[in-house]
Design a protein around this motif. Structure first.
Motif, PDB file in Angstrom:
ATOM      1  N   CYS A 192      -3.069  -1.911  -2.145  1.00  0.00           N
ATOM      2  CA  CYS A 192      -3.283  -3.033  -1.231  1.00  0.00           C
ATOM      3  C   CYS A 192      -4.419  -3.889  -1.788  1.00  0.00           C
ATOM      4  CB  CYS A 192      -3.632  -2.495   0.155  1.00  0.00           C
ATOM      5  SG  CYS A 192      -3.133  -3.552   1.502  1.00  0.00           S
ATOM      6  N   LEU A 193      -4.133  -5.159  -2.045  1.00  0.00           N
ATOM      7  CA  LEU A 193      -5.066  -6.038  -2.748  1.00  0.00           C
ATOM      8  C   LEU A 193      -5.798  -6.962  -1.783  1.00  0.00           C
ATOM      9  CD1 LEU A 193      -2.664  -7.052  -5.660  1.00  0.00           C
ATOM     10  CD2 LEU A 193      -4.534  -5.388  -5.788  1.00  0.00           C
ATOM     11  N   LYS A 194      -7.133  -6.955  -1.868  1.00  0.00           N
ATOM     12  CA  LYS A 194      -7.917  -7.821  -0.983  1.00  0.00           C
ATOM     13  C   LYS A 194      -7.638  -9.296  -1.255  1.00  0.00           C
ATOM     14  CE  LYS A 194     -12.083  -8.038  -3.883  1.00  0.00           C
ATOM     15  NZ  LYS A 194     -13.550  -7.835  -3.928  1.00  0.00           N
ATOM     16  N   SER A 195      -7.279  -9.644  -2.500  1.00  0.00           N
ATOM     17  CA  SER A 195      -6.985 -11.047  -2.822  1.00  0.00           C
ATOM     18  C   SER A 195      -5.737 -11.541  -2.098  1.00  0.00           C
ATOM     19  CB  SER A 195      -6.796 -11.218  -4.334  1.00  0.00           C
ATOM     20  OG  SER A 195      -5.666 -10.484  -4.797  1.00  0.00           O
ATOM     21  N   VAL A 196      -4.891 -10.600  -1.676  1.00  0.00           N
ATOM     22  CA  VAL A 196      -3.651 -10.920  -0.973  1.00  0.00           C
ATOM     23  C   VAL A 196      -3.857 -10.931   0.533  1.00  0.00           C
ATOM     24  CG1 VAL A 196      -1.333 -10.075  -0.445  1.00  0.00           C
ATOM     25  CG2 VAL A 196      -2.153 -10.087  -2.812  1.00  0.00           C
ATOM     26  N   THR A 197      -4.488  -9.874   1.051  1.00  0.00           N
ATOM     27  CA  THR A 197      -4.548  -9.691   2.505  1.00  0.00           C
ATOM     28  C   THR A 197      -5.834 -10.200   3.138  1.00  0.00           C
ATOM     29  OG1 THR A 197      -5.574  -7.493   2.430  1.00  0.00           O
ATOM     30  CG2 THR A 197      -3.155  -7.601   2.237  1.00  0.00           C
ATOM     31  N   GLY A 198      -6.884 -10.383   2.313  1.00  0.00           N
ATOM     32  CA  GLY A 198      -8.165 -10.786   2.870  1.00  0.00           C
ATOM     33  C   GLY A 198      -9.012  -9.633   3.364  1.00  0.00           C
ATOM     34  N   ALA A 199      -8.610  -8.399   3.051  1.00  0.00           N
ATOM     35  CA  ALA A 199      -9.390  -7.223   3.445  1.00  0.00           C
ATOM     36  C   ALA A 199     -10.730  -7.211   2.715  1.00  0.00           C
ATOM     37  CB  ALA A 199      -8.606  -5.949   3.145  1.00  0.00           C
ATOM     38  N   SER A 200     -11.648  -6.371   3.196  1.00  0.00           N
ATOM     39  CA  SER A 200     -12.986  -6.330   2.611  1.00  0.00           C
ATOM     40  C   SER A 200     -12.985  -5.767   1.199  1.00  0.00           C
ATOM     41  CB  SER A 200     -13.922  -5.505   3.503  1.00  0.00           C
ATOM     42  OG  SER A 200     -13.406  -4.186   3.691  1.00  0.00           O
ATOM     43  N   HIS A 201     -11.982  -4.956   0.843  1.00  0.00           N
ATOM     44  CA  HIS A 201     -11.916  -4.388  -0.503  1.00  0.00           C
ATOM     45  C   HIS A 201     -10.504  -3.898  -0.798  1.00  0.00           C
ATOM     46  CE1 HIS A 201     -12.977  -1.105   2.286  1.00  0.00           C
ATOM     47  NE2 HIS A 201     -12.300  -0.306   1.472  1.00  0.00           N
ATOM     48  N   ASN A 202     -10.196  -3.742  -2.082  1.00  0.00           N
ATOM     49  CA  ASN A 202      -8.943  -3.111  -2.485  1.00  0.00           C
ATOM     50  C   ASN A 202      -8.935  -1.668  -2.000  1.00  0.00           C
ATOM     51  OD1 ASN A 202      -8.229  -5.434  -3.904  1.00  0.00           O
ATOM     52  ND2 ASN A 202      -9.000  -4.674  -5.856  1.00  0.00           N
ATOM     53  N   HIS A 203      -7.750  -1.159  -1.698  1.00  0.00           N
ATOM     54  CA  HIS A 203      -7.715   0.214  -1.198  1.00  0.00           C
ATOM     55  C   HIS A 203      -6.331   0.817  -1.375  1.00  0.00           C
ATOM     56  CE1 HIS A 203      -5.841  -1.190   2.686  1.00  0.00           C
ATOM     57  NE2 HIS A 203      -6.491  -2.290   2.344  1.00  0.00           N
ATOM     58  N   SER A 204      -6.263   2.123  -1.138  1.00  0.00           N
ATOM     59  CA  SER A 204      -4.998   2.857  -1.196  1.00  0.00           C
ATOM     60  C   SER A 204      -4.569   3.127   0.234  1.00  0.00           C
ATOM     61  CB  SER A 204      -5.180   4.172  -1.969  1.00  0.00           C
ATOM     62  OG  SER A 204      -3.933   4.794  -2.199  1.00  0.00           O
ATOM     63  N   SER A 205      -3.547   2.409   0.685  1.00  0.00           N
ATOM     64  CA  SER A 205      -3.196   2.396   2.101  1.00  0.00           C
ATOM     65  C   SER A 205      -1.992   3.287   2.394  1.00  0.00           C
ATOM     66  CB  SER A 205      -2.897   0.961   2.539  1.00  0.00           C
ATOM     67  OG  SER A 205      -2.798   0.876   3.939  1.00  0.00           O
ATOM     68  N   GLY A 206      -1.912   3.733   3.629  1.00  0.00           N
ATOM     69  CA  GLY A 206      -0.811   4.565   4.071  1.00  0.00           C
ATOM     70  C   GLY A 206      -1.315   5.921   4.537  1.00  0.00           C
ATOM     71  N   LYS A 207      -0.486   6.593   5.306  1.00  0.00           N
ATOM     72  CA  LYS A 207      -0.829   7.955   5.720  1.00  0.00           C
ATOM     73  C   LYS A 207       0.231   8.916   5.208  1.00  0.00           C
ATOM     74  CE  LYS A 207       1.314   7.702  10.355  1.00  0.00           C
ATOM     75  NZ  LYS A 207       1.051   7.649  11.800  1.00  0.00           N
ATOM     76  N   ILE A 208      -0.173  10.168   5.008  1.00  0.00           N
ATOM     77  CA  ILE A 208       0.727  11.198   4.465  1.00  0.00           C
ATOM     78  C   ILE A 208       0.983  12.235   5.548  1.00  0.00           C
ATOM     79  CG2 ILE A 208       0.984  12.990   2.710  1.00  0.00           C
ATOM     80  CD1 ILE A 208      -0.794  11.318   0.878  1.00  0.00           C
ATOM     81  N   LEU A 209       2.251  12.473   5.833  1.00  0.00           N
ATOM     82  CA  LEU A 209       2.660  13.450   6.831  1.00  0.00           C
ATOM     83  C   LEU A 209       3.302  14.644   6.139  1.00  0.00           C
ATOM     84  CD1 LEU A 209       4.420  11.049   9.408  1.00  0.00           C
ATOM     85  CD2 LEU A 209       2.005  11.726   9.334  1.00  0.00           C
ATOM     86  N   ILE A 210       2.850  15.824   6.509  1.00  0.00           N
ATOM     87  CA  ILE A 210       3.400  17.073   5.994  1.00  0.00           C
ATOM     88  C   ILE A 210       3.986  17.850   7.164  1.00  0.00           C
ATOM     89  CG2 ILE A 210       2.925  19.187   4.677  1.00  0.00           C
ATOM     90  CD1 ILE A 210       2.501  16.684   3.057  1.00  0.00           C
ATOM     91  N   GLN A 211       5.073  18.575   6.923  1.00  0.00           N
ATOM     92  CA  GLN A 211       5.724  19.333   7.995  1.00  0.00           C
ATOM     93  C   GLN A 211       4.741  20.298   8.649  1.00  0.00           C
ATOM     94  OE1 GLN A 211       8.632  22.327   6.949  1.00  0.00           O
ATOM     95  NE2 GLN A 211       9.944  21.747   8.671  1.00  0.00           N
ATOM     96  N   ASN A 212       4.710  20.284   9.982  1.00  0.00           N
ATOM     97  CA  ASN A 212       3.897  21.242  10.724  1.00  0.00           C
ATOM     98  C   ASN A 212       4.501  22.637  10.571  1.00  0.00           C
ATOM     99  OD1 ASN A 212       1.917  19.528  11.805  1.00  0.00           O
ATOM    100  ND2 ASN A 212       3.289  18.872  13.446  1.00  0.00           N
ATOM    101  N   THR A 213       3.646  23.604  10.330  1.00  0.00           N
ATOM    102  CA  THR A 213       4.142  24.978  10.157  1.00  0.00           C
ATOM    103  C   THR A 213       3.988  25.750  11.461  1.00  0.00           C
ATOM    104  OG1 THR A 213       1.944  25.617   9.346  1.00  0.00           O
ATOM    105  CG2 THR A 213       3.635  25.049   7.706  1.00  0.00           C
TER     106      THR A 213
END
Length: 355
Positions: A334-355
Motif C-alpha cells: 500500500c503506497l502513501k503516494s497513492v492513498t495519502g496515508a502517513s507511510h507505506n505499509h503492508s496492509s491486510g489481515k491474516i486469518l488462520i483456521q481456529n483449532t
C-alpha cells in the motif's frame, strides 16, 4: 528462506455488481515479479444478492454485520465450488477483497464485507483479506489499492486505466506511483439500463442512439470532485448524492442519459491522460463498450491497448492476490503516494483456521 513461488486463489467483487471474480494464479519472483493465471471465472449474483449489495449504504452497522456474516458464508461456497471444479490441490492462501459496503475515508470509515473468520474455518486455508481498513487508520483513502500491482506486474505500460464501476488510473510521476479514481462509469450506466431489465448496454448501442445534452454535460463536469487533487477516491454514496439526483433532474430519455454520461466519462478520462503517444493498458468491463472506447479515442491521443480477456476481466482479482503475496512476505503493498496515508505499509489481515 522466503518463498519465490505462490499458488493463490483470489476473489473480489466490484461496485458494478457483475458478480464474484475468482482466479487461481501462480506468482513468481526472479529479479522481478511475473504471474500465470491458471483458472478464472465470474460467478454471477442472484437477484437477491444483487439487490442486497446494491443497497448496502442504506443499512445500519448492525444490519451490515448480519449481511457480512451471510456474505462471508456465501463466499466459502463459491470458493469451495471453484476448488472442486478445477481440482486444485495445493494452495498457499486465499486472498479475499470482499465487497465494499461503506467507503467514507474522510470520516475514517471503510467497511468490506466478506472477510470473516468463517472463511478460514470452513475452507481450512489461510485467508489474507481486509486490505483497506489499515490504510484508512493511517490517514489514507484506502483506495485505490491496485497500483502496487500495476507498478510490479504491468510496468511496461505508461498508464493503467481500469473501467469498472469507477474509472481509476495509475502511473509513475516523479519516481512515485500516482493513482486515483477519475469518475464513475459502469455504476451509473448499468443503473440506468437496469430500468430496461438489462445488466449493461451491450457495446454501447443504446448510448450511440442518444444525443449529448450539453447542459447536463456541463453540470456533470462542474462537480467539485473533479477539481480536487489526488489522492482521492469515490464510493457509491458519492454517486447517490451527486450523480443520480443531477441526472434525474433533467428528465431525459434513457438513450440521451447514456450518451451524455459516456461523453462525460470520456472527457474526464482524457483530462487524466497526460502525453500523446504513450501506452495505456485498459481493463475492466467498460472495455466491451465499443461506443465508449471510440469516444475515448476521439478525446485522447494515446495508444490504447486492450489485453486478452482474462486480463481485461480479472486484472483486479489478480492484483488483490498479489497484494496477499506481498502481505505474506511482509512487504509494502500500500503506497502513501497513492492513498495519502502517513507511510507505506503492508496492509491486510491474516486469518488462520481456529483449532
Amino acid at each position: 528462506m522466503i518463498k519465490s513461488n505462490y499458488r493463490v486463489i483470489a476473489v473480489m467483487s466490484g461496485t458494478s455488481l457483475d458478480g464474484i471474480d475468482i482466479i487461481f494464479a501462480t506468482y513468481m519472483y526472479n529479479n522481478g515479479w511475473s504471474f500465470k493465471i491458471h483458472h478464472f471465472e465470474t460467478v454471477k449474483y442472484s437477484k437477491n444478492w444483487k439487490s442486497t449489495l446494491g443497497d448496502l449504504v442504506n443499512n445500519s452497522i448492525n444490519e451490515l454485520q448480519d449481511i457480512d456474516n451471510s456474505y462471508s458464508e456465501y463466499l466459502t461456497t463459491v470458493i469451495s465450488n471453484f476448488i472442486k471444479k478445477h481440482k486444485i490441490e495445493t494452495i498457499d492462501f486465499i486472498a479475499s477483497h470482499g465487497h465494499t459496503a461503506l467507503h467514507q475515508p474522510e470520516n475514517g470509515l471503510t467497511y468490506q464485507i466478506g472477510n470473516k473468520q468463517i472463511l478460514a474455518d470452513i475452507l481450512n486455508e489461510k485467508i489474507i483479506c481486509d486490505f483497506r481498513i489499515q490504510d484508512v487508520k493511517f490517514g489514507g483513502q484506502g483506495a485505490p489499492l491496485v497500483p502496487i500491482g500495476d507498478r510490479l506486474l504491468f510496468q511496461d505500460y505508461d498508464y493503467c486505466l481500469n473501467l469498472g464501476g469507477f474509472a481509476n488510473i495509475s502511473f509513475e510521476y516523479n519516481a512515485e506511483r500516482i493513482a486515483y479514481d477519475i469518475c464513475p462509469v459502469n455504476i451509473v450506466l448499468n443503473h440506468y439500463v437496469s430500468k430496461l431489465n438489462l445488466d449493461y448496454d451491450d457495446k454501447g448501442q443504446l448510448a450511440s442512439m442518444g444525443k449529448v445534452n450539453q447542459k447536463l454535460f456541463s453540470e456533470l463536469n462542474k462537480l467539485d470532485f473533479y477539481n480536487q487533487q489526488p489522492p482521492k477516491s469515490l464510493g457509491l454514496e458519492w454517486v447517490g448524492l451527486n450523480i443520480f439526483p443531477l441526472i434525474d433532474s433533467f428528465k431525459l430519455k434513457l438513450e440521451d442519459i447514456l450518451r451524455t454520461f459516456v461523453e462525460h466519462v470520456a472527457f474526464q478520462i482524457s483530462k487524466a491522460l497526460l502525453k500523446e503517444g504513450e501506452a495505456v493498458l485498459v481493463t475492466g468491463g467498460g472495455v466491451y463498450n465499443e461506443f465508449f472506447i471510440n469516444r475515448l479515442k476521439n478525446f485522447s491521443k494515446l495508444r490504447i491497448i486492450i489485453p486478452k480477456n482474462e486480463i481485461v476481466e480479472f486484472k483486479e482479482a489478480l492484483i488483490f492476490g498479489f497484494l496477499g503475496v506481498l502481505k505474506a512476505r511482509n512487504e509494502v503493498n500500500c503506497l502513501k503516494s497513492v492513498t495519502g496515508a502517513s507511510h507505506n505499509h503492508s496492509s491486510g489481515k491474516i486469518l488462520i483456521q481456529n483449532t
